[in-house]
Design an enzyme around this catalytic site. Structure first.
Site, short mmCIF file in Angstrom:
data_model
loop_
_atom_site.label_atom_id
_atom_site.label_comp_id
_atom_site.label_asym_id
_atom_site.label_seq_id
_atom_site.Cartn_x
_atom_site.Cartn_y
_atom_site.Cartn_z
CE LYS A 136 -6.99 4.30 7.87
NZ LYS A 136 -7.28 4.65 6.48
CE1 TYR B 222 -8.19 8.77 4.53
CE2 TYR B 222 -8.30 6.62 3.50
CZ TYR B 222 -7.67 7.52 4.35
OH TYR B 222 -6.52 7.15 4.99
CG ASP C 102 -6.19 1.88 4.76
OD1 ASP C 102 -6.21 1.34 5.89
OD2 ASP C 102 -6.15 3.13 4.60
N GLY D 95 -4.46 1.66 -0.80
CA GLY D 95 -5.10 2.72 -0.01
C GLY D 95 -6.06 3.52 -0.88
CB THR D 96 -9.60 3.90 -0.84
OG1 THR D 96 -9.97 4.10 0.54
CG2 THR D 96 -9.55 2.40 -1.14
CB THR E 66 -2.81 4.69 -14.01
OG1 THR E 66 -1.49 4.29 -13.64
CG2 THR E 66 -2.92 6.21 -14.01
N GLY F 55 -0.97 -3.64 0.50
CA GLY F 55 -2.35 -3.14 0.50
C GLY F 55 -2.53 -1.94 -0.40
CG HIS G 135 -8.48 8.39 10.33
ND1 HIS G 135 -9.26 8.50 9.21
CD2 HIS G 135 -7.22 8.65 9.91
CE1 HIS G 135 -8.50 8.80 8.17
NE2 HIS G 135 -7.26 8.91 8.58
#
Ligand code: NAP
Length: 311
Positions: A85, A56, A51, A26-27, A265, A24, A118
């Site tokens: 979350k 965030y 995710d 993640g952001t 990147t 996955g 979360h």
């Protein structure tokens, strides 16, 4: 599909009859513009599991990038798996559905594949995500239990806009009673996990009860010195012709967990997606690493160790 390609496309069956792509993206990315490019690059590299989190502060950017990326790639919503979350300040049952709807709106989605609490820590409800007293101490909310919050999350599943629910940053001791009491059992448990913190007992409990362990910080949050420079990992990487990041991600998937990584990147997105099965001796060697280190104290306090500076 050849065995070489198998690991990166692995899907793990969940207890709701669906499955979660093991590898996955993640952001948790501080910069809004980088969130958009990194999410697009991840989709293009092959990541299908995203995710996210209300906390965030970039769900809008992720939503924008996913919409554009799906259209450009000829993909549909059903080709991707999206998690978000519930933040600690929204644990009061009456705040759960509005928080969830807010995430859906920002992500431009009709439903999510997975909604996680979360952390198990309830903070004082309100608009400030980081409520503190005059001395800088976190203001916890002792008027709500994790089970109260969980029941409100179960209602989201009942209403059909959320396909699975789970927990993040939870210890086995807190997870067990929640698991016992839950009407809808958690599908996924997201925690820090890597060769320095294998969380073996938690993984065994998840395996025994049909939950999926989803690991974050598989590269040790990129910290130096750390896992990416570990001599065992470096030697295996040289031996199998992969990078240390690829070795660490492959190990996580090979041991049966799902895993999150955050390349920012296009080159790193391709690198981190290009994982392949490790030979058994290399896998066993990683299992024998004795170093033990937790990098993120969020599981003890509910206060995240790594949060974007701009929100
Ligand atoms: N539930 C929670 O409380 C929680 C907490 C933390 C994270 N998460 C989730 O887990 C996701 C993953 O976060 P993470 O920090 O664990 O990500 P990660 O990919 O394990 O680590 C990110 C760090 O590794 C570096 N990196 C990435 N790919 C690399 C490569 N191929 N070679 C060398 N260095 C590389 C990055 O550097 P550059 O930035 O220079 O590319 C960055 O410093 C988050 O985005 C979030 O979705 C959840």
């Amino acid at each position: 599909m050849s065995e070489q390609n198998e690991l990166r496309y692995r899907k793990i069956p969940m207890n709701n009859g669906r499955s979660i792509p093991a590898l996955g993206f993640g952001t948790l990315i501080p910069d809004a513009a980088v969130t958009i490019t990194a999410t697009r690059d991840a989709l293009e590299a092959g990541f299908r599991h995203f995710d996210c989190a209300e906390r965030y502060g970039n769900e809008r950017e992720v939503g924008k990038a996913l919409q554009a990326g799906l259209a450009a790639g000829g993909l549909t919503r059903e080709d991707i798996f999206v998690t978000t979350k519930l933040w600690n300040t929204n644990h009061r049952p009456e705040r759960v559905a509005p928080a969830f709807e807010g995430s859906l709106e920002r992500l431009q989605l009709q439903c999510v594949d997975l909604y996680l609490s979360h952390t198990p820590f309830a903070f004082q409800p309100g608009d400030n995500p980081d409520p503190r007293d005059q001395n800088g101490n976190v203001l916890y909310d002792h008027g709500v239990t994790l089970l109260d919050t969980w029941k409100a999350m179960e209602s989201l599943v009942d209403h059909g806009k959320c396909r699975a629910i789970g927990l993040s940053d939870i210890t086995l001791d807190t997870l067990k009673p929640l698991y016992e009491s839950a009407r809808i059992k958690p599908a996924v448990v997201q925690v820090e996990s890597h060769p320095y913190l294998p969380e073996t007992e938690l993984l065994e409990f998840c395996e025994a009860t049909g939950m999926t362990l989803l690991a974050f910080a598989p590269l040790g949050h990129g910290m130096k010195p750390g896992l990416l420079g570990d001599p065992v990992i470096a030697a295996i990487a040289a031996r199998v012709g992969k990078t240390p990041a690829q070795v660490l991600l492959a190990w996580a998937v090979q041991r049966g967990t799902a895993v999150l990584t955050t390349p920012t990147t296009a080159a790193r997105a391709k690198e981190n997606f290009d994982i392949a099965r490790l030979p058994d001796d290399a896998f066993d060697e990683i299992n024998r690493i004795q170093t033990r280190q937790r990098l993120n104290p969020v599981v003890m306090t509910g206060v995240p160790g790594f949060i974007p500076k701009v929100s």
